[in-house]
Write a protein that holds these residues in place. Structure first.
Motif, short mmCIF file in Angstrom:
data_model
loop_
_atom_site.label_atom_id
_atom_site.label_comp_id
_atom_site.label_asym_id
_atom_site.label_seq_id
_atom_site.Cartn_x
_atom_site.Cartn_y
_atom_site.Cartn_z
N TYR A 258 0.81 -1.22 0.00
CA TYR A 258 0.00 0.00 0.00
C TYR A 258 0.85 1.27 0.00
CZ TYR A 258 -3.72 -3.22 1.39
OH TYR A 258 -4.64 -4.27 1.45
N VAL A 259 2.13 1.19 -0.36
CA VAL A 259 3.00 2.37 -0.27
C VAL A 259 2.52 3.51 -1.16
CG1 VAL A 259 5.07 1.13 0.45
CG2 VAL A 259 4.54 1.30 -1.98
N SER A 260 1.81 3.19 -2.24
CA SER A 260 1.33 4.25 -3.14
C SER A 260 0.19 5.05 -2.52
CB SER A 260 0.88 3.66 -4.47
OG SER A 260 -0.23 2.81 -4.30
N LEU A 261 -0.28 4.66 -1.34
CA LEU A 261 -1.34 5.41 -0.67
C LEU A 261 -0.82 6.67 0.00
CD1 LEU A 261 -3.40 2.57 1.11
CD2 LEU A 261 -3.93 3.71 -1.05
N ALA A 262 0.50 6.82 0.10
CA ALA A 262 1.07 8.00 0.75
C ALA A 262 0.74 9.25 -0.06
CB ALA A 262 2.58 7.84 0.89
N THR A 263 0.39 10.33 0.63
CA THR A 263 0.07 11.60 -0.03
C THR A 263 0.85 12.71 0.66
OG1 THR A 263 -1.74 12.34 1.40
CG2 THR A 263 -2.28 10.71 -0.28
N ASP A 264 0.80 13.89 0.07
CA ASP A 264 1.37 15.05 0.75
C ASP A 264 0.25 15.96 1.27
OD1 ASP A 264 0.43 15.93 -1.67
OD2 ASP A 264 2.13 17.26 -2.07
N ILE A 265 -0.96 15.40 1.39
CA ILE A 265 -2.11 16.15 1.92
C ILE A 265 -2.14 15.98 3.44
CG2 ILE A 265 -4.59 16.54 1.76
CD1 ILE A 265 -3.13 16.85 -0.88
N PRO A 266 -2.20 17.05 4.22
CA PRO A 266 -2.23 16.91 5.68
C PRO A 266 -3.38 16.02 6.14
CG PRO A 266 -1.87 19.20 5.06
CD PRO A 266 -2.20 18.46 3.80
N ALA A 267 -3.09 15.15 7.10
CA ALA A 267 -4.12 14.25 7.64
C ALA A 267 -5.15 15.05 8.42
CB ALA A 267 -3.46 13.20 8.53
N SER A 268 -6.39 14.57 8.39
CA SER A 268 -7.46 15.27 9.12
C SER A 268 -7.86 14.54 10.39
CB SER A 268 -8.69 15.41 8.21
OG SER A 268 -9.15 14.14 7.79
N ASN A 269 -7.33 13.33 10.61
CA ASN A 269 -7.63 12.59 11.84
C ASN A 269 -6.48 11.66 12.16
OD1 ASN A 269 -8.11 10.02 10.36
ND2 ASN A 269 -9.91 11.12 9.59
N GLY A 270 -6.57 11.02 13.33
CA GLY A 270 -5.47 10.21 13.82
C GLY A 270 -5.13 9.02 12.97
N SER A 271 -6.14 8.32 12.45
CA SER A 271 -5.86 7.11 11.66
C SER A 271 -5.12 7.47 10.38
CB SER A 271 -7.15 6.36 11.35
OG SER A 271 -8.06 7.18 10.64
N GLU A 272 -5.50 8.58 9.73
CA GLU A 272 -4.78 9.01 8.54
C GLU A 272 -3.34 9.40 8.87
OE1 GLU A 272 -8.83 10.93 6.52
OE2 GLU A 272 -7.09 12.20 6.91
N ALA A 273 -3.16 10.08 10.00
CA ALA A 273 -1.82 10.50 10.40
C ALA A 273 -0.92 9.29 10.65
CB ALA A 273 -1.90 11.37 11.66
N ILE A 274 -1.46 8.26 11.30
CA ILE A 274 -0.68 7.04 11.59
C ILE A 274 -0.26 6.37 10.28
CG2 ILE A 274 -0.85 4.70 12.50
CD1 ILE A 274 -0.53 6.58 14.74
N VAL A 275 -1.23 6.19 9.37
CA VAL A 275 -0.93 5.49 8.12
C VAL A 275 0.06 6.29 7.28
CG1 VAL A 275 -1.91 4.60 5.96
CG2 VAL A 275 -3.14 4.28 8.11
N GLU A 276 -0.14 7.59 7.18
CA GLU A 276 0.77 8.42 6.39
C GLU A 276 2.20 8.31 6.93
OE1 GLU A 276 0.42 10.03 3.66
OE2 GLU A 276 -1.66 10.62 3.39
#
Length: 728
Positions: A258-276
């Motif tokens: 899933y490495v291609s799921l990385a973005t440069d968009i700021p996370a809006s919640n904790g789960s997104e921040a962890i995955v990023e």
């Protein structure tokens, strides 16, 4: 001759379909084909001096309706319908095999038997059935089953997501896959959005097209949906325990694909921040990038930032000069357009667009800008890219290029169009002018819209006119799906009442409206209720019931009545008025009510010190046993679980009435409580209303059930619970 004919015209039936007149043979074959297709049909049987007709219906509801129709069409004059009520004979071997069908056919004998009167009665009944069969065959489909425009189905899908009704959501997806003009990719996107909307992370990660989507360019909303699924399935438990080492091991084990799921968009919640962060960490991003992601996580939730800092400290990846050499030239030695392309390939779409906007105009620059703008789905970037293309006269070159680039340009034109709403508040404002409403704002466009907070939603809903509320009720499915958590978290009884008003004023008839109404009432019963709001809510619900009453939704009307009359803060008079509003709405469809529905109506009537109108009693056969379908539960203990009590309380009341020696318990305990653990371990049958339960609680219950049955209900309302227990 089809299978139905072979099975029906056998021993015990003196009619030989090969030797009857040709016109009758054609008629019988047509009815047999209709039965095989799951439609209504009639077949005759002769035995001795008796002529019997069997009427087949595909569902129990349609069987009840058909029996009611035959009462008026054939009646007691020429049949035994008033005596036997269409029941099969338990002592007749011919009927015993038919009794094993999922829906038993209706049997009636043509009377009188003796000649010469029998000749007239038999001709009359046959001709009546021919006319009735033609009417049934040629009648238009129910409004709830008729083909619908894609935008209507999408609105119902959004209502299903907002009410967490997975069954309805899947039905809407099936309808779209058959009727909507959507390509393979858009259907896959929609499916993943739906799984994410109802929190079915296992289904999302098991979707057959997931890895195809992961490898392609996709909207930000799809990326976030997959990130949430990855977090829930692989990372959440380790984050909860706070073990940095286990979290890093889980990332290494599961996140590689899933490495291609990385973005440069700021996370809006904790789960997104962890995955990023973990995607960046296992990809070997520099320490500075990881520090930025740790800071983002800290701004969302400090303890998450601390956990990620521990992960980083345990590994401290540092890129060496040789690592850059393996991948090619260092980024700072590349031309700007090449740097932008690398940023794009790394998923940094906004950064790629910003670099390219500073490059000299060219078709290559336009291509990269369009791809980056579409992937980032950022309105500001889209507007800048649109200005770059127009200023540098690149449109004609793009139009002459390949089809993919043309589609990207069409998307940009659609996204940057100023007449369309650019956020939820603008969308709501557009409801004031019906001609200006854009009902088909794409999911990609909505991905970047900031959710409204409680104060803004309260202001716009309470300040809206009846016309605006009606349009919200007609087209507000996506709005409700997006703001479901905001409305629930606010415990906002006033918001629920205004949305119910919108659904009523729209006069809309759909499964989505029905699911949304049940969900809102369910939530209203869980809220701290005061003042006159519940009374007003019941008035609106009565109108919604009137709008949506039909044979196919009769059981839903009963569910609505049971929920509405369980409102703690509503007055008795308001509940009584609501009772009669619903009963009058469903009266013309009473033959579509099941015995369990009628039992539920009786429970509510007794509670309100009312009597069920006498014409409802005529639907019930004196010999009928409404509890027969639940006899297999006798002597057992059944526990019903939901975070809102209303539906499970009503279902328990009906079950206790139908099966007096059945022990029924209800619970709204949160996961991890000793009482819930004891109930889960001790119940013979445990029912979980998933639409109103936390994922953790569901897993907690399953872990303590062992091999005992656990029934998961994906819809709200008592009827869904009772239907599941009937088949348990």
């Amino acid at each position: 001759m089809n299978t139905i004919l072979k099975e029906f015209f056998r021993s015990g039936n003196d009619i030989n379909p090969y030797v009857i007149p040709a016109e009758l043979q054609v008629l019988i074959e047509r009815w047999a084909e209709a039965i095989a297709r799951g439609q209504i049909g009639f077949l005759p049987r002769s035995t001795g001096d008796r002529l019997l007709w069997y009427a087949f219906a595909p569902t129990a509801r349609q069987r009840r309706e058909l029996l009611d129709t035959l009462d008026g069409w054939i009646g007691p004059t020429f049949s035994d319908l008033d005596i036997r009520r269409g029941e099969l004979s338990p002592n007749d071997p011919f009927d015993q095999s038919l009794a094993r069908l999922d829906v038993r056919p209706i049997r009636f004998e043509v009377l009188p038997r003796a000649k010469p009167e029998s000749s007239h009665s038999r001709d009359y009944v046959r001709n009546s059935l021919i006319v009735l069969g033609r009417m049934i065959e040629n009648r238009p489909p129910s409004e709830f089953g008729a083909p619908r425009a894609t935008v209507e189905v999408l609105d119902d899908l959004a209502h299903a997501i907002a009410s967490q009704d997975r069954r309805l959501a899947m039905e809407c997806l099936d309808e779209l896959s058959v009727t909507a003009d959507m390509d393979f990719t858009n259907l896959a996107f929609l499916r993943l959005r739906t799984f994410a909307g109802v929190g079915d992370w296992n289904a999302l990660l098991a979707d057959e097209d997931l890895m195809h989507v992961v490898r392609m360019r996709r909207p930000l909303g799809i990326t976030r949906a997959i990130q949430h699924a990855v977090y829930a399935s692989y990372l959440g438990d380790h984050v909860g325990s706070g073990n940095a080492s286990d979290l890093r091991k889980a990332a290494e084990m599961h996140l590689g694909q899933y490495v291609s799921l990385a973005t440069d968009i700021p996370a809006s919640n904790g789960s997104e921040a962890i995955v990023e962060f973990l995607l960046a960490e296992i990809s070997g991003e520099p320490s500075e990038t990881l520090d930025q992601l740790v800071d983002q996580a800290c701004s969302i939730e400090p303890k998450l930032g601390t956990l990620l800092a521990h992960v980083k400290a345990a590994v401290e990846p540092v890129k060496s000069e040789s690592e850059f050499t393996e991948k090619g030239a260092r980024p700072d030695s590349l031309l700007p357009l090449q740097q932008a392309a690398m940023r794009f390939l790394d998923g940094e779409y906004v950064a790629a667009a910003k670099i390219t906007l500073q490059c000299p105009p060219s078709l290559q620059a336009a291509r990269l800008l369009l791809q980056a703008a579409r992937s980032a789905n950022d309105l500001s970037i889209a507007e800048q890219v649109s200005g770059y293309i127009e200023t540098n006269s690149l449109r004609s070159a793009i139009v002459r290029a390949d089809e993919n680039l043309q589609r990207d340009l069409a998307w940009l034109d659609d996204r940057a169009k100023p007449a369309e709403p650019t956020d939820w508040l603008a969308w709501f404002d557009s409801l004031s002018d019906n001609s200006a409403i854009n009902h088909s704002v794409s999911a990609e466009a909505r991905d970047g819209w900031q959710l409204l907070d409680y104060s803004v939603i309260s202001r716009v809903l309470n300040g809206a006119s009846d016309e605006v509320l009606g349009r919200l009720g007609e087209w507000g499915g996506q709005f409700m799906a997006a703001h479901r958590d905001v409305i629930l978290a606010s415990n906002g009884v006033d918001l629920v009442e205004r949305v119910l008003a919108g659904l009523a004023l729209s006069a809309k008839r759909s499964r989505g409206v029905q699911a949304q109404t049940l969900a809102l009432l369910d939530d209203l019963t869980a809220a701290t209720v005061g003042g006159s709001w519940p009374d007003d809510a019941l008035i609106w619900c009565g109108e919604i019931a009137t709008n949506n009453a039909a044979a196919i939704s009769a059981s839903w009307c009963v569910d609505l009545l049971q929920l509405g009359t369980s409102l703690v803060g509503a007055g008795t008079v308001a509940k009584q008025d609501f009772f009669f509003a619903v009963v009058n709405s469903v009266r013309q469809f009473k033959s579509a009510l099941s015995l369990t529905d009628l039992e539920a109506l009786g429970v509510v009537a007794e509670e309100l010190n009312l009597e069920l109108p006498s014409d409802f009693a005529t639907v019930i056969d004196e010999d009928a046993d409404p509890g027969a379908e639940y006899r297999h539960l006798r002597g057992q203990k059944v526990v019903l679980y939901s975070l809102t009590e209303s539906a499970i309380t009503r279902a328990a009341q009906v079950l206790r009435r139908l099966v007096p020696d059945l022990e029924v318990d209800t619970t709204t305990e949160h996961d991890g409580s000793p009482r819930l653990a004891a109930q889960a371990a001790g119940a013979d049958v445990f029912v979980v209303v998933v639409a109103s339960a936390k994922h953790a609680a569901t897993n907690f219950i399953k872990d303590r059930r062992g091999h005992k049955p656990t029934i998961l209900i994906n819809s709200r309302g008592s009827s869904a619970i009772l239907d599941a227990l009937r088949a348990a």
